[in-house]
Design an enzyme around this catalytic site. Sequence first.
Site, short mmCIF file in Angstrom:
data_model
loop_
_atom_site.label_atom_id
_atom_site.label_comp_id
_atom_site.label_asym_id
_atom_site.label_seq_id
_atom_site.Cartn_x
_atom_site.Cartn_y
_atom_site.Cartn_z
N SER A 122 7.94 131.31 122.34
CA SER A 122 9.38 130.63 121.69
C SER A 122 9.23 131.61 119.71
O SER A 122 7.46 131.54 120.18
CB SER A 122 9.33 129.52 121.40
OG SER A 122 9.26 129.02 119.80
N TYR A 149 3.93 121.50 119.25
CA TYR A 149 4.29 122.48 120.49
C TYR A 149 4.32 123.90 120.15
O TYR A 149 4.51 124.59 121.25
CB TYR A 149 6.00 121.80 120.34
CG TYR A 149 6.70 122.82 120.41
CD1 TYR A 149 7.66 124.04 119.61
CD2 TYR A 149 7.61 122.58 121.83
CE1 TYR A 149 8.17 124.72 120.25
CE2 TYR A 149 8.25 124.10 122.70
CZ TYR A 149 8.58 124.44 122.00
OH TYR A 149 9.53 125.89 122.49
N LYS A 188 2.49 126.65 122.51
CA LYS A 188 3.08 128.10 122.99
C LYS A 188 2.48 129.36 122.50
O LYS A 188 2.12 130.36 123.72
CB LYS A 188 4.74 128.42 122.32
CG LYS A 188 5.60 127.05 122.48
CD LYS A 188 5.80 127.50 124.23
CE LYS A 188 6.64 126.81 124.49
NZ LYS A 188 7.41 126.79 126.39
C1 WQD Z 1 17.94 125.58 112.52
C2 WQD Z 1 18.20 125.48 110.98
C3 WQD Z 1 17.44 124.03 109.70
C4 WQD Z 1 20.34 120.39 111.73
C5 WQD Z 1 13.96 125.12 116.56
C6 WQD Z 1 12.89 125.24 117.26
C7 WQD Z 1 11.72 126.29 117.32
C8 WQD Z 1 13.50 126.50 119.06
C9 WQD Z 1 14.56 126.41 118.24
C10 WQD Z 1 12.37 125.77 120.98
C11 WQD Z 1 17.70 124.91 110.39
C12 WQD Z 1 19.61 124.15 109.97
C13 WQD Z 1 19.32 121.95 111.85
C14 WQD Z 1 20.52 119.56 111.14
C15 WQD Z 1 20.41 121.47 109.40
N1 WQD Z 1 12.93 125.14 120.44
N2 WQD Z 1 19.92 122.57 110.20
N3 WQD Z 1 21.43 119.69 109.44
O1 WQD Z 1 13.97 124.40 113.76
O2 WQD Z 1 15.11 126.64 113.88
O3 WQD Z 1 14.53 125.72 116.16
O4 WQD Z 1 15.19 124.57 117.61
O5 WQD Z 1 11.79 126.89 120.98
O6 WQD Z 1 11.06 125.93 117.94
O7 WQD Z 1 11.59 124.75 116.19
O8 WQD Z 1 16.68 125.37 115.03
O9 WQD Z 1 19.03 124.37 114.87
O10 WQD Z 1 16.64 122.95 114.37
O11 WQD Z 1 17.46 124.39 113.07
O12 WQD Z 1 21.10 121.84 108.08
O13 WQD Z 1 20.91 118.67 111.43
O14 WQD Z 1 19.98 124.51 111.17
O15 WQD Z 1 17.28 123.25 108.84
O16 WQD Z 1 17.75 125.54 109.34
P1 WQD Z 1 15.15 125.73 114.52
P2 WQD Z 1 17.82 123.95 113.92
#
Ligand code: WQD
Length: 339
Positions: free
Chosen positions: A125, A150, A154
């Site tokens: 990841s 997590y 990785k």
């Molecule tokens: C994306 C953007 C949030 C939800 C995670 C894991 C990573 C991988 C992918 C496993 C960010 C914003 C989100 C919401 C928001 N998983 N957001 N409102 O955090 O980049 O990555 O998932 O490998 O390891 O960390 O993905 O989709 O949670 O967030 O504003 O209700 O959307 O702040 O900028 P993230 P995400």
Amino acid sequence: MSILITGGTGFIGSHTVVELIEAGETPIIVDNLSNSKEIVLDRIKTITGICPKFYKVDLCDMTALDAVFAENPEIESVIHFAGLKAVGESVSLPLQYYYNNIVSTLNLCECMKKYGVKNLVFSSSATVYGTPAEIPIKETTLLGQTTNPYGETKKMIERILTDVYKPNPDWSISLLRYFNPIGAHKSGLMGEDPCGIPNNLLPYVSKVAEGQLPILHVHGNDYPTPDGTGVRDYIHVVDLAQAHLKALTRARKVTGVEIYNIGTGRGYSVLEVVKAYESATGRKVKYEIGPRRPGDVAECYADATKAYEVLGWKAQYDIADMCRDADRWQRQNPRGYES
Ligand code: WQD
């Protein structure tokens, strides 16, 4: 020859199984169904006409895992998806995450060694980069301090596999660092099925668009990005699945440990994703700006040059495709696979 797919009924695993079958490969799935449902097998059969061999096995159960290898001597490669993967949950359950993700991988390597299986593709990841030292992120970019167990698992597994290779120079180990996988199979029969309220952006947006959730809370708009909201490299889950097939093809020809960023090379902000979703689906996504989410980074997107130059892989789907396919899955399966 067969390919063992750990976590093969999960979101990325199941989409990879479909692409493998359609490429003429023979996947065998092991999954403990802790974060997926057996009905996914029926969906794979509906899409491909083939129901892959399935073992409900926890990789931490060495006896059960050994039996799978013993029963299937034709296994020649492994794609290792299985693992706990909720960032927030890992902070509150560190022992469970370290035990599960590390021990399952150690057991898998022991079985590969015992049964002479030498090709491994590992689901890593972009989280391993922590707060990225440079943007776009290259495979040579220094790994950062991850903010959660997590992400640490990785990083540790990448290190374990790198060390496992040293006394086994005839192995081929591919470490695929995923960015943000989203979207769904174009049939609408398979997709992302988070338990409860989604943590990730796209499934949350889909539920707001469909009316299951009232409003999207945007986690901060004061980041140093064009519109202040977080920027990520969203990649269609089918593109990601295809990257595994490319890595497998190369693993059969070369030995060594190779690292690849699997992203599109294009970052989208939260608000850009909302706009893309609305224009791709014609549905409204109500949102409000809220506080930053602890642990979030401002920007994270890939330099995907190496995967193109070495694997011959490049993302084919754009953000509109990802939104349309996610929306179709949500509408056809309002309660995910429970539907
Ligand atoms: C994306 C953007 C949030 C939800 C995670 C894991 C990573 C991988 C992918 C496993 C960010 C914003 C989100 C919401 C928001 N998983 N957001 N409102 O955090 O980049 O990555 O998932 O490998 O390891 O960390 O993905 O989709 O949670 O967030 O504003 O209700 O959307 O702040 O900028 P993230 P995400």
